[in-house]
Design a protein around this motif. Structure first.
Motif, PDB file in Angstrom:
ATOM      1  N   ARG A 202       0.822  -1.214   0.000  1.00 13.75           N
ATOM      2  CA  ARG A 202       0.000   0.000   0.000  1.00 13.75           C
ATOM      3  C   ARG A 202       0.856   1.264   0.000  1.00 13.75           C
ATOM      4  O   ARG A 202       1.998   1.263   0.470  1.00 13.75           O
ATOM      5  N   ASN A 204       0.454   4.918   1.565  1.00  8.40           N
ATOM      6  CA  ASN A 204      -0.417   5.546   2.557  1.00  8.40           C
ATOM      7  C   ASN A 204      -0.846   6.967   2.193  1.00  8.40           C
ATOM      8  O   ASN A 204      -1.914   7.416   2.611  1.00  8.40           O
ATOM      9  N   GLU A 205      -0.015   7.662   1.421  1.00  9.10           N
ATOM     10  CA  GLU A 205      -0.335   9.060   1.095  1.00  9.10           C
ATOM     11  C   GLU A 205       0.081   9.366  -0.341  1.00  9.10           C
ATOM     12  O   GLU A 205       1.143   8.947  -0.786  1.00  9.10           O
ATOM     13  N   LEU A 215      -4.827   7.073   2.489  1.00  9.36           N
ATOM     14  CA  LEU A 215      -5.474   5.791   2.271  1.00  9.36           C
ATOM     15  C   LEU A 215      -6.673   5.639   3.202  1.00  9.36           C
ATOM     16  O   LEU A 215      -6.594   5.926   4.404  1.00  9.36           O
ATOM     17  N   ASP A 216      -7.782   5.182   2.644  1.00 10.64           N
ATOM     18  CA  ASP A 216      -8.993   4.931   3.423  1.00 10.64           C
ATOM     19  C   ASP A 216      -8.836   3.570   4.111  1.00 10.64           C
ATOM     20  O   ASP A 216      -9.059   2.525   3.501  1.00 10.64           O
ATOM     21  N   MET A 217      -8.447   3.597   5.367  1.00  9.11           N
ATOM     22  CA  MET A 217      -8.142   2.351   6.076  1.00  9.11           C
ATOM     23  C   MET A 217      -9.383   1.509   6.347  1.00  9.11           C
ATOM     24  O   MET A 217      -9.268   0.329   6.700  1.00  9.11           O
ATOM     25  N   LYS A 218     -10.560   2.101   6.179  1.00  9.27           N
ATOM     26  CA  LYS A 218     -11.792   1.349   6.410  1.00  9.27           C
ATOM     27  C   LYS A 218     -12.221   0.567   5.170  1.00  9.27           C
ATOM     28  O   LYS A 218     -13.154  -0.239   5.251  1.00  9.27           O
ATOM     29  N   LEU A 220      -9.953  -1.147   2.825  1.00  4.92           N
ATOM     30  CA  LEU A 220      -8.761  -1.734   2.213  1.00  4.92           C
ATOM     31  C   LEU A 220      -9.137  -2.918   1.322  1.00  4.92           C
ATOM     32  O   LEU A 220     -10.014  -3.713   1.656  1.00  4.92           O
ATOM     33  N   GLU A 223      -4.990  -7.642  -0.310  1.00  8.64           N
ATOM     34  CA  GLU A 223      -3.640  -7.223  -0.719  1.00  8.64           C
ATOM     35  C   GLU A 223      -2.729  -8.402  -1.077  1.00  8.64           C
ATOM     36  O   GLU A 223      -1.542  -8.207  -1.342  1.00  8.64           O
ATOM     37  N   TYR A 236      -6.973   0.538  -4.318  1.00  7.60           N
ATOM     38  CA  TYR A 236      -6.814   1.294  -3.074  1.00  7.60           C
ATOM     39  C   TYR A 236      -7.642   2.564  -3.171  1.00  7.60           C
ATOM     40  O   TYR A 236      -7.526   3.317  -4.143  1.00  7.60           O
ATOM     41  N   TYR A 238      -8.835   6.277  -1.611  1.00  8.93           N
ATOM     42  CA  TYR A 238      -8.251   7.374  -0.845  1.00  8.93           C
ATOM     43  C   TYR A 238      -9.295   8.436  -0.529  1.00  8.93           C
ATOM     44  O   TYR A 238     -10.295   8.584  -1.253  1.00  8.93           O
TER      45      TYR A 238
END
Length: 319
Positions: A202, A204-205, A215-218, A220, A223, A236, A238
């Motif tokens: 991933r 993250n930004e 990144l929208d962690m809810k 995912l 992977e 992914y 965002y």
């Protein structure tokens, strides 16, 4: 002239029979000596080493218990010499399954007919078009061995060759709503073996057009996985990265001469541009102040994760 006549006693015949261990006839009876010969006439018969019936092979074992001897003399009673045969034991028939052009076996050997099966016994073999070993998928090579025959005295080995089954690729996408934030990453190209493991890393930004996304962690995606016969997309998602606000202050020394102004509120996307507008002259408590042109602040910028202040400095307007 005196002639003496001597009478000889004539005996019965001698036959030979050929049977398997169950007593079943393997061939027709054979007449060894016909009836009507003098008693005491010698006879002899030998077993055939190998017999075949209905395609199956038998080998001589022994005389049947109670059988007449294989060699003897004619007597008053009919004599039957009975030869017993056992099944001729052949070698095994088996199948081997290889990754083509290697010594790697994809399956344990398949015993089609075990060693000891009667010579001449028919056999058939079948094969799977696909095999899986260690998660990897293989398909049968175009050329397959003959898949039918009979058991023989020699071992028979059918060799099946398999080749990797090739799958489709895996792509990684980075999106906000329907907007692509980053070029699609071709993580796995088409043509890799089905079952091959893959894993995505991933980010993250991401910054796009000066704006930042996280990144929208809810939400995912999966992977990791394995190559299949269909294209796979790892998407992914965002959301905007939210920053702190920007305030504008108007100061004459330590004195606030105008209410501060919230130019940008908290929660605006990081990277959003802002611009402050100067006020050249301010009146406070009946006194007039003018902007100190020698100490102008930075009047434009972008939202960050830190709070920002634009401080305009003023001096008394002299009369």
């Amino acid at each position: 002239v005196i002639v003496d006549y001597v009478a000889y006693k004539l005996g019965q015949g001698v036959k030979a029979r050929y049977v398997d261990e169950t007593g079943a006839e393997l061939k027709g009876e054979v007449l060894v000596q016909k009836a009507g010969l003098r008693n005491g006439t010698k006879y002899s018969v030998a077993p055939e080493p190998v017999l075949e019936k209905d395609g199956l092979k038998y080998v001589y074992k022994e005389l049947k218990q109670g059988s007449a001897a294989a060699s003897g003399v004619v007597s008053d009673n009919e004599q039957v010499v009975t030869f017993v045969y056992k099944k001729a034991e052949g070698k095994a028939v088996k199948a081997e399954f290889f990754k083509k052009d290697t010594a790697i076996k994809l399956l344990e050997d398949l015993i089609i007919k075990p060693a000891g099966t009667q010579v001449g016994t028919p056999w058939t073999s079948t094969h799977k078009n696909e095999l899986v070993k260690d998660h990897l998928v293989y398909v049968i090579d175009g050329k397959v061995p003959v898949e039918q025959g009979k058991v023989t005295e020699a071992e028979q080995v059918l060799k099946y060759n398999y080749v990797p089954k090739l799958g489709k690729g895996v792509n990684v996408r980075y999106v906000h709503d329907s907007k692509e934030l980053k070029p699609t990453l071709n993580l796995i190209k088409d043509g890799l073996q089905i079952g091959t493991a893959w894993g995505s890393t991933r980010v993250n930004e991401i910054e796009k057009d000066g704006l930042k996304y996280v990144l929208d962690m809810k939400n995912l995606p999966t992977e990791s996985g394995r190559v299949t016969d269909s294209v796979q997309d790892v998407v992914y998602k965002y959301v905007p990265k939210l920053g702190k606000g920007v305030k504008v202050k108007y100061m004459a020394g330590d004195k606030v001469i105008k209410d501060e102004f919230e130019l940008v509120k908290d929660g605006v996307q990081v990277g959003t541009k802002w611009s402050a507008t100067k006020v050249n002259e301010i009146e406070k408590d009946g006194l007039t102040y003018v902007l100190d042109e020698k100490s102008l602040p930075i009047e434009n910028g972008i939202v960050t994760t830190d709070s920002q202040e634009v401080i305009y400095k003023y001096v008394p307007k002299l009369g």
